[in-house]
Motif scaffolding. Structure first.
Motif, short mmCIF file in Angstrom:
data_model
loop_
_atom_site.label_atom_id
_atom_site.label_comp_id
_atom_site.label_asym_id
_atom_site.label_seq_id
_atom_site.Cartn_x
_atom_site.Cartn_y
_atom_site.Cartn_z
N ASP A 146 1.25 -1.48 -0.40
CA ASP A 146 -0.32 -0.53 -0.03
C ASP A 146 0.39 1.29 -0.07
O ASP A 146 0.60 2.26 -0.72
CB ASP A 146 -0.87 0.20 1.16
N VAL A 147 2.33 1.56 0.68
CA VAL A 147 3.13 2.10 0.96
C VAL A 147 3.39 3.09 -0.58
O VAL A 147 3.50 3.52 -0.87
CB VAL A 147 3.72 2.28 2.22
N SER A 148 3.82 1.56 -1.01
CA SER A 148 4.77 1.70 -2.65
C SER A 148 3.82 2.54 -3.45
O SER A 148 3.86 2.92 -4.19
CB SER A 148 5.47 0.21 -2.23
N ASN A 149 2.76 1.91 -3.84
CA ASN A 149 1.41 2.10 -4.55
C ASN A 149 1.00 3.95 -4.34
O ASN A 149 0.64 4.74 -5.40
CB ASN A 149 0.47 1.97 -3.99
N ALA A 150 1.12 4.52 -2.85
CA ALA A 150 0.89 4.94 -2.44
C ALA A 150 1.74 6.06 -3.53
O ALA A 150 1.39 7.22 -3.74
CB ALA A 150 0.92 5.74 -1.14
N VAL A 151 2.87 6.39 -3.51
CA VAL A 151 4.73 6.20 -3.61
C VAL A 151 4.07 6.84 -4.61
O VAL A 151 4.60 8.02 -4.93
CB VAL A 151 5.97 6.54 -3.10
N LEU A 152 4.27 5.97 -4.75
CA LEU A 152 4.51 5.90 -7.00
C LEU A 152 3.06 7.08 -7.69
O LEU A 152 3.45 7.66 -8.44
CB LEU A 152 3.85 4.23 -7.64
N VAL A 153 2.13 7.29 -7.33
CA VAL A 153 0.65 7.74 -8.03
C VAL A 153 1.46 8.71 -6.95
O VAL A 153 0.27 9.84 -8.08
CB VAL A 153 -0.87 7.10 -7.24
N GLU A 161 12.31 -1.84 7.34
CA GLU A 161 12.26 -1.62 6.04
C GLU A 161 11.85 -0.50 5.67
O GLU A 161 10.73 -0.04 6.27
CB GLU A 161 11.01 -2.87 5.95
N ILE A 162 12.25 0.14 4.43
CA ILE A 162 11.78 1.49 3.82
C ILE A 162 11.33 1.43 2.57
O ILE A 162 11.85 0.53 1.61
CB ILE A 162 12.54 1.77 3.73
N VAL A 163 10.35 1.91 1.86
CA VAL A 163 9.73 2.57 1.00
C VAL A 163 10.46 3.67 0.16
O VAL A 163 10.14 4.04 0.43
CB VAL A 163 8.61 2.64 0.61
N THR A 164 11.22 3.72 -1.16
CA THR A 164 12.12 4.96 -1.44
C THR A 164 11.43 5.36 -2.78
O THR A 164 9.94 5.08 -2.78
CB THR A 164 13.14 4.36 -2.19
N ALA A 165 11.91 6.49 -2.91
CA ALA A 165 10.39 7.61 -3.39
C ALA A 165 10.43 6.75 -5.21
O ALA A 165 9.47 7.51 -5.70
CB ALA A 165 11.54 8.63 -3.76
N ASP A 166 11.33 5.52 -5.79
CA ASP A 166 10.67 5.38 -6.82
C ASP A 166 9.65 4.15 -6.36
O ASP A 166 9.91 3.50 -7.49
CB ASP A 166 12.63 4.70 -7.33
N GLY A 167 9.24 3.76 -4.83
CA GLY A 167 8.11 2.70 -5.17
C GLY A 167 9.05 1.71 -4.53
O GLY A 167 8.55 0.42 -4.20
N ARG A 168 10.70 1.82 -4.74
CA ARG A 168 11.07 0.21 -3.85
C ARG A 168 10.88 -0.16 -2.96
O ARG A 168 11.28 0.90 -1.79
CB ARG A 168 12.45 0.37 -4.58
N ARG A 169 10.59 -1.48 -2.05
CA ARG A 169 10.95 -1.97 -0.68
C ARG A 169 12.17 -2.54 -0.67
O ARG A 169 12.23 -3.35 -0.98
CB ARG A 169 9.60 -2.88 -0.52
N LEU A 170 12.81 -1.60 -0.07
CA LEU A 170 15.05 -1.86 1.01
C LEU A 170 14.79 -2.73 1.82
O LEU A 170 13.78 -1.87 3.35
CB LEU A 170 15.49 -1.23 0.09
N THR A 171 15.28 -3.17 2.52
CA THR A 171 15.96 -3.96 3.93
C THR A 171 16.71 -2.96 3.87
O THR A 171 17.93 -3.12 3.62
CB THR A 171 16.18 -4.54 4.32
N ALA A 172 16.73 -2.38 4.58
CA ALA A 172 18.16 -1.35 5.18
C ALA A 172 18.52 -1.40 6.18
O ALA A 172 17.96 -1.71 7.26
CB ALA A 172 18.30 0.62 5.28
N VAL A 232 10.55 13.78 -3.98
CA VAL A 232 9.29 13.27 -3.82
C VAL A 232 8.86 12.97 -3.12
O VAL A 232 7.74 13.67 -2.46
CB VAL A 232 9.05 11.92 -4.25
N PHE A 233 10.09 13.17 -1.61
CA PHE A 233 9.53 13.84 -0.05
C PHE A 233 10.34 14.86 0.40
O PHE A 233 10.09 15.70 1.74
CB PHE A 233 10.43 12.34 0.55
N ASP A 234 10.03 15.89 -0.16
CA ASP A 234 10.94 17.41 -0.52
C ASP A 234 9.53 18.30 0.50
O ASP A 234 8.01 17.79 1.10
CB ASP A 234 9.89 18.14 -1.74
#
Length: 463
Positions: free
Chosen positions: A72-79, A182-193, A453-455
Motif C-alpha cells: 500500500d505504501v509503495s503504491n501510494a508513493v508511486l501514484v 524496511e523502507i519504501v523509497t521515492a521510486d516505490g522500491r521496498r528495501l531492507t536497510a 518526492v519527499f520534499d
C-alpha cells in the motif's frame, strides 16, 4: 480486494484533477489498496487527517491513505510522486504539522502497528506503532528498548530522529538499537536497510530525521533485559531556579549512568522547577543520590516522591496525558553546562505557560562517535526543549515568546537543535540539527530521492 501487483506510473489510468489542481488518479490508487483511501467528505476523513496538535487542524490534505501493508505504501508513493506533497504519518506529533501536508497525500501508517518480540530478543515494530504499543509488548516479554516518554508518540519518528529518553544514559538512544529498517523509497522500491546491505542509508536513518529518505514500514531492534527501575520527582519552591540549576548541572554530569534526571523549569513570576527522573536499580540506591542533589541545592524540596516500578509502569509514569494538546515548541542543545544559571532564570521570568526542559545526555549516548550515526549531539551535555501551551487566539504571541527564549539561549552560547523538536523558525536549522553530519545526509537524500518526492519545508533536499 486490491491486486498484489506493483504499480507503475506509466500504466496508470488517465489522471483526474483534485481540488488543489494536482493531477492524481485517486480512483486508480483506491483500487490498488488493501487499506482505505479517504477524501474530503468521506466518512472518517476528518478524524484521520487530524494531528496531535489542534493548532494544525487547518492542514487539510487532499487524501489520506490508511495503509495496511508495505505494498500500500509503495503504491501510494508511486501514484502521488511529484503530483502532490507527500508525507508519512505515524504518531502525528510533528511540531510544525509536516505529517499532514495541506493539499497533499497523508500516508497513514497507524494500521501497521504490530509489535512482536522474538525469542532471541529482537523486536519487530510496525511503523504505525506508538510508544505505548512498544512498551506494552516489551513489558510482557520482560525486555526493554530505550525510547521516548509520551505514549502517543510514534516509534518511527522517535527512532529516525535519534530517540532520546529516560534510559538513554544507561542504554543509549533508540537508534543505537536499530538493526534493520524496511523502507519504501521515492521510486516505490521496498528495501531492507541495514549496516551490511545499505550502509549509507542505514546510517542516515539513525538520527537523520523522518521524511527525508523514504517511508519506513517496519523496524527491527535489539533489546535488553528489562531492569527494575526507580522513578522520582523532586519539586522545589518557586523562586529557586538559579540555585537548583547551579546544583543540578554538576550533579547530573557526575552521576552514574544508571541515573537520568531532567530539570523542568516552569516560566512564571518567579519561575519554578522540578527534577524528575529514572534510576536503573532500587530506590534504596537512588535515595542517596537525591539526597546529594538536595544538599548541593541548599533548598528544601516542596515535595519528593520515590517509587520502585517495573519497566512498563516506569515508562507509564512519564507518559503524560493522551489528549490532544495545543502547543508551540522549539529546541536548543547545551554543548556544556550553562555558564550563567541566573540568566537562564531571567529568560523564564514572567512567561507563564512556557517551560524549559533540560534532558541530560552523557553516559551511553556519548559512547558512540559523533559521526558513527547521523545523530550529531553525542558529546553534548543536554538537550533543551522550549515548550509552551497555546490556543488559536494566542498562537502568534506564544510563538513569539518561544522564539525570544530560543534567541536568549543562543545569546548565552546555547546553540544547535534536536530534529525531533523541529521548528521552522529556528535560525540556521540545517546546521543546528545535523552539525558535522549535514553534508553526508544531504548526499544520501539526493541519492535516494533525486526528484524531491519527499520534499518539505525543512527537508534535506532543501539544503
Amino acid at each position: 480486494m486490491a491486486r498484489e501487483s506493483t504499480f507503475h506510473p506509466s500504466r496508470a489510468a488517465q489522471p483526474t484533477t483534485d481540488s488543489s489542481g494536482a493531477q492524481v488518479d485517486w480512483q486508480d490508487l483506491s483500487r490498488r489498496l488493501h487499506g482505505a483511501l479517504l477524501r474530503p467528505g468521506n466518512p472518517g476523513f476528518e478524524d484521520a487527517r487530524k494531528l496531535f496538535n489542534p493548532l494544525h487542524d487547518d492542514h487539510v490534505p487532499a487524501a489520506v491513505v490508511q495503509c495496511e501493508s508495505a505494498l500500500d505504501v509503495s503504491n501510494a508513493v508511486l501514484v502521488a510522486a511529484n503530483r502532490v506533497p507527500l508525507a508519512a504519518r505515524s504518531g502525528g506529533h510533528s511540531y510544525p504539522g509536516y505529517s499532514a501536508p495541506h493539499g497533499g497525500l497523508v500516508v497513514d501508517m497507524r494500521r501497521m502497528s504490530a509489535v512482536s518480540v522474538q525469542a532471541e530478543g529482537t523486536v519487530t515494530v510496525g511503523a504505525g506503532a506508538t510508544l505505548r504499543d512498544l512498551y506494552s509488548a516489551l513489558g510482557q516479554a520482560n525486555r526493554c528498548v530505550p525510547a521516548g516518554s509520551c505514549f502517543t508518540v510514534g516509534v518511527a519518528g522517535v527512532t529516525l530522529g535519534g530517540g532520546i529518553g529516560v534510559l538513554q544514559r544507561k542504554f543509549g538512544l533508540t537508534c543505537d538499537h536499530l538493526l534493520t529498517a524496511e523502507i519504501v523509497t521515492a521510486d516505490g522500491r521496498r528495501l531492507t536497510a541495514s549496516a551490511a546491505r545499505t550502509p549509507d542509508l542505514f546510517w542516515g536513518l539513525r538520527g537523520g530525521g523522518g521524511g527525508n529518505f523514504g517511508i519506513v514500514t517496519e523496524f527491527t531492534f535489539s533489546t535488553d533485559p528489562a531492569p527494575a527501575l526507580t522513578v522520582f520527582v523532586v519539586g522545589f519552591p518557586a523562586g529557586k531556579v538559579t540555585e537548583v540549576l547551579s546544583a543540578w548541572q554538576p550533579w547530573i554530569a557526575s552521576a552514574p549512568r544508571e541515573l537520568w534526571a531532567n530539570l523542568n523549569i516552569a516560566g512564571g513570576d518567579p519561575p519554578g522547577c522540578r527534577v524528575a527522573g529514572c534510576f536503573v536499580g532500587p530506590s534504596s540506591a537512588c535515595g542517596p543520590l537525591l539526597d546529594d542533589l538536595v544538599s548541593r541545592c541548599g533548598v528544601l524540596p516542596a515535595r519528593r516522591t520515590l517509587q520502585d516500578r517495573d519497566f512498563f509502569n516506569a515508562m507509564r509514569f512519564f507518559a503524560g496525558r493522551p489528549d490532544r494538546e495545543s502547543f508551540v515548541a522549539s529546541s536548543r542543545v547545551l554543548s556544556a553546562p550553562a555558564s550563567d544559571p541566573a540568566a537562564v532564570t531571567t529568560l523564564l521570568t514572567g512567561r507563564a505557560g512556557l517551560a524549559l526542559i533540560l534532558d541530560p545526555l552523557g553516559g551511553a549516548v556519548a559512547d558512540v562517535d559523533v559521526q558513527q550515526t547521523a545523530f550529531p549531539h553525542r558529546k553534548a551535555f543536554a538537550t533543551a526543549q522550549v515548550y509552551a501551551t497555546a490556543t488559536a487566539a494566542s498562537e502568534v504571541e506564544t510563538a513569539q515568546s518561544v522564539a525570544e527564549v530560543v534567541a536568549g539561549l543562543a545569546a548565552l552560547g546555547i546553540g544547535g537543535g534536536y530534529i525531533n523538536y523541529i521548528d521552522p523558525a529556528l535560525p540556521e536549522w540545517p546546521e543546528s540539527y545535523y552539525g558535522p553530519n549535514l553534508g553526508r545526509l544531504r548526499s544520501i537524500a539526493h541519492d535516494y530521492d533525486p526528484d524531491k518526492v519527499f520534499d518539505f519545508a525543512q527537508g534535506l533536499r532543501r539544503v
